[in-house]
Design a protein around this motif. Structure first.
Motif, short mmCIF file in Angstrom:
data_model
loop_
_atom_site.label_atom_id
_atom_site.label_comp_id
_atom_site.label_asym_id
_atom_site.label_seq_id
_atom_site.Cartn_x
_atom_site.Cartn_y
_atom_site.Cartn_z
N THR A 197 0.95 -1.11 0.27
CA THR A 197 -0.15 -0.32 0.24
C THR A 197 0.39 1.38 0.08
OG1 THR A 197 -1.77 1.36 1.15
CG2 THR A 197 -0.39 -0.02 2.66
N THR A 205 -17.82 1.74 7.23
CA THR A 205 -17.41 1.00 7.99
C THR A 205 -15.84 1.50 7.81
OG1 THR A 205 -16.98 -0.26 5.99
CG2 THR A 205 -18.23 -0.99 7.66
N LEU A 252 -14.60 10.53 10.51
CA LEU A 252 -13.62 11.13 9.51
C LEU A 252 -13.38 11.83 8.92
CD1 LEU A 252 -12.14 8.74 10.06
CD2 LEU A 252 -14.29 7.92 10.99
N VAL A 304 -7.06 -4.31 -0.06
CA VAL A 304 -7.37 -5.22 0.89
C VAL A 304 -8.90 -5.86 1.45
CG1 VAL A 304 -7.77 -3.27 2.58
CG2 VAL A 304 -6.89 -5.56 4.08
O1 PRX Z 1 -8.73 7.31 4.57
C1 PRX Z 1 -9.20 6.54 5.59
C2 PRX Z 1 -9.53 5.68 4.29
O2 PRX Z 1 -9.22 4.61 3.69
C3 PRX Z 1 -7.95 4.97 4.50
C4 PRX Z 1 -7.05 3.29 3.78
O3 PRX Z 1 -7.13 3.04 3.03
P1 PRX Z 1 -6.44 1.52 2.93
O4 PRX Z 1 -5.82 0.54 3.10
O5 PRX Z 1 -6.15 1.66 0.64
O6 PRX Z 1 -8.26 0.92 3.05
C5 PRX Z 1 -9.57 0.70 2.23
C6 PRX Z 1 -10.04 0.12 2.36
C7 PRX Z 1 -9.98 -0.28 3.77
C8 PRX Z 1 -7.85 5.36 5.58
O7 PRX Z 1 -6.75 6.11 6.26
N1 PRX Z 1 -11.31 5.24 4.94
C9 PRX Z 1 -11.37 3.70 4.40
N2 PRX Z 1 -12.64 3.68 5.17
C10 PRX Z 1 -13.39 4.65 5.20
C11 PRX Z 1 -11.68 5.74 4.86
N3 PRX Z 1 -12.89 7.24 5.36
C12 PRX Z 1 -13.72 7.58 6.59
N4 PRX Z 1 -14.58 6.70 6.27
C13 PRX Z 1 -14.46 5.01 5.90
N5 PRX Z 1 -15.37 4.22 5.77
#
Ligand code: PRX
Length: 680
Positions: A285, A434, A534, A332
């Motif tokens: 990532t 989520t 968030l 993921v």
């Molecule tokens: O900034 C947040 C955002 O996605 C990031 C994680 O990205 P990744 O590792 O690619 O995983 C995505 C799928 C789980 C976080 O640090 N993020 C993910 N879900 C949310 C979110 N931001 C706000 N609301 C969410 N539900």
């Protein structure tokens, strides 16, 4: 003050409420049949470790039961259920067959061209066993790394499970990444085998994959060349799935057809029992530097938390639900909520190869109606795209089977949340927003659909068993109504165990900003009720259509082009994709005149966009490229991205007093009247 608006998302009273005042409690019928009620929070907070141990015992089958729950003595590397032994593939497949559920459908595959394939758990067991035997015959052993570069076809699931079955560590690389990106991931993990396909179907045409593998491995090479740890030479074989039937170049001795390899094998295979902490996968990532991080996850804790969250956040009923997560296995979400959790829970699910608008914009809703999908898990960017296309499109399909909707990947704006519930969920379904990350492995913050009065736009509460908070610069929890940084204050079962090959970076990135607690990199606020909202990343990571991209990685790609002297990249807010990549570039002197010639500016942008696609992948292509004479820098030479973001988002440029040369922003703004190029 709160208002129950469960009687209709379009009631006039709703418009008068502030976003934070809206509430959608579950209906009495939903709450009555839900897997868990509110008592689960009290149980988990009274005995957090006992709670997780109980989840691990009831949701998984252990070959050797564990006696130890959490060992945090080597923090920040956790050991969960450390003395237990199990196998992830056995948990996802075999035990369902052994329990007499072999005829249940595991996967309904829908190819983009309309071809379909159904795999029951018994069929999946046979396929996975053949694949495991084939991997062993190709010399893959427990602990080896296998790179998987496949489209969204059943073989992607089978390949991942086959690795898990023999205790090999998979590293899935999203099919939209370039040969360059693939090569660096293969090298970093020292993969011994690559599993790929001739191609996949996207937007109605075959899209090749094998050529990128050939390029990543340096073209034709001596079969079974020396394994000296030097880059892609660690790869001994390439296993190729035939999907599109396109011609592929072939390296004799190295390349092997998947179907031929599997046909030659027995459909029985004894899973390799591994320790709970045995590595299950690496997933790269983007971080804040140019080099992607190999996030690595282990087995027992990861499976426990993903299965638990899948069961309770989506209120899954494995016997009757048809679950569909629209993610790609390259991310993921595809790992946790397509491959592992649903199968560990014995669910029936849909997987779809293609894009939502092929051959028409109603394709997703047609699939929901066709399979009677009951639980849908997707990303805000997809929801906003569907909003743009118009609600009459989903309106043409029977979506009445849906009973739970999920969102993941980026903050969901309240308007999109409301539209999702009203148009897709028929004003009936709970919507769960989520929050989690590649690093967390599983969902961390989310409503529970039978318990929580949902607030559109907020992920709300840490799940039972999870400890999260919002803190200030000094790691002090902020009061309700204030903002700060999102942190995780207790270890959790599915947490990453490190960055592959770079534990120092693991400690520096996540555990140093606030010693002893996990820094997620997200900004957040607590509302008056203490619910979490968030607010996006606080570092140089962008979120484009729910995919993480690093500004630095794209800057490196841009400056690797001979035309570019310097580049700065920012994520600018975008109505559909959440953020969009905007690049500011300074050209080398010999190319500068070219942009002034009529028509040439657009060419420069097109060339650079294509270059980024080649270096990283089409997902990283800047939406806008602006050629500038200077970049705003502090006296110490740091690019002030904040100011560039102001420009990219058409705001008045903020405080420029720390700039070494404060006239730079005037120059940039003046030049902006003739943007060099915007993507379509
Ligand atoms: O900034 C947040 C955002 O996605 C990031 C994680 O990205 P990744 O590792 O690619 O995983 C995505 C799928 C789980 C976080 O640090 N993020 C993910 N879900 C949310 C979110 N931001 C706000 N609301 C969410 N539900």
């Amino acid at each position: 003050m709160t208002h129950d608006v469960s009687n209709g998302g379009s009631s006039p009273a709703l418009e008068n409420l502030s976003v934070e005042e809206r509430r959608f409690p579950p209906s009495a019928e939903f709450a009555a049949q839900a897997n868990v009620g509110s008592e689960i929070y009290a149980w988990a907070s009274a005995d957090r470790l006992g709670f997780w141990a109980e989840q691990a015992r009831t949701l998984l089958s252990w070959q050797t039961p564990f006696t130890e729950v959490l060992d945090w003595s080597a923090a920040p590397v956790a050991r969960w259920f450390g003395d237990g032994r199990l196998n992830a593939c056995h948990n996802a497949v075999d035990r369902h067959v052994e329990a007499g559920r072999g005829d249940r459908v595991a996967l309904h595959f829908e190819g983009e061209p309309g071809d379909t394939r159904t795999l029951t758990y018994a069929e999946l067991q046979r396929e996975v066993s053949r694949a495991a035997n084939a991997l062993v015959r190709l010399g893959v052993t427990t602990g080896d790394r296998v790179a998987i570069y496949l489209p969204m076809i059943p073989e992607a699931v089978i390949a991942m499970l086959a690795c898990a079955r023999i205790g090999a560590v998979h590293s899935v690389v999203f099919g939209g990444f370039s040969a360059e990106a693939l090569r660096s991931r293969i090298d970093d993990a020292g993969a011994v085998l690559v599993i790929t396909a001739d191609g996949g179907f996207r937007r109605g045409t075959p899209s090749a994959l094998k050529p990128a593998v050939d390029e990543a491995l340096g073209g034709e090479q001596d079969a079974l060349g020396p394994i000296d740890g030097s880059g892609a030479h660690t790869v001994r074989h390439v296993l190729v799935v035939r999907r599109t039937g396109a011609d592929v170049a072939w390296t004799a001795g190295r390349d092997v057809w998947w179907h031929e390899a599997l046909e030659a094998e027995s459909d029985e295979h004894e899973p390799v029992w591994v320790e709970s902490e045995h590595p299950l996968f690496i997933l790269y990532t983007s971080g804040t530097t140019g080099k992607p991080k190999g996030i690595f996850h282990t087995t027992g804790g990861y499976l426990t938390q993903t299965a638990y969250t899948h069961l309770n956040v989506f209120d899954l009923k494995p016997e009757t639900d048809v679950y569909w997560c629209t993610a790609d296995v390259g991310w993921v979400t595809g790992h946790s909520y397509i491959v592992y959790a649903p199968l560990v829970n014995g669910a029936t699910q849909v997987i779809y190869e293609g894009t939502p608008d092929t051959p028409h914009k109603g394709r997703w809703w047609e699939i929901v109606a066709k399979y009677g999908v009951t639980i849908l898990y997707t990303a805000p960017t997809a929801i906003r795209t569907c909003m743009k296309w118009g609600e009459d499109i989903p309106g043409q399909f029977d979506l009445s089977s849906l009973r739970v909707l999920g969102s993941v990947g980026e903050p969901i704006n309240p308007e999109a949340w409301m539209w999702y519930r009203r148009v897709i969920g028929g004003e009936r379904t709970p919507v769960v927003d989520t929050w989690w990350q590649t690093e967390t492995g599983g969902i961390m913050i989310s409503p529970l659909p039978g318990v929580t009065a949902a607030k559109p736009g907020s992920a709300q509460t840490p799940l039972p068993g999870i400890a999260a908070d919002v803190v200030d610069e000094e790691a002090r929890p902020v009061p309700n109504g204030s903002g700060g940084y999102l942190v995780l204050t207790e270890p959790w079962p599915a947490m990453l165990r490190g960055i592959w090959g770079d534990q120092q970076r693991f400690v520096d990135t996540y555990w140093s900003r606030f010693p002893g607690i996990y820094f997620a990199g997200d900004g957040a606020k607590k509302d008056a009720d203490g619910d979490i909202w968030l607010l996006g990343r606080v570092d140089d990571v962008m979120n484009i259509s729910g995919h993480r991209l690093s500004t630095t990685e794209i800057e490196s790609a841009l400056v690797s082009h001979p035309m570019v002297a310097e580049a700065a990249v920012v994520g600018a807010s975008d109505e559909t994709t959440g953020q969009a990549v905007v690049a500011f570039v300074i050209l080398r002197a010999e190319y500068r005149e070219r942009v002034d010639e009529p028509g040439e500016g657009a060419d420069v942008a097109a060339t650079l966009r294509a270059h980024v696609a080649k270096e990283i992948g089409p997902i990283a292509k800047p939406r806008t490229i602006l050629v500038v004479q200077e970049l705003p820098k502090t006296r110490s030479g740091k690019i002030m991205r904040r100011l560039l973001r102001d420009v990219a988002e058409h705001r008045t440029v903020g405080d420029v007093t720390t700039l070494a040369d404060s006239t730079v922003m005037d120059l940039i703004s003046a030049g902006l009247n003739q943007p060099t190029g915007s993507a379509d």
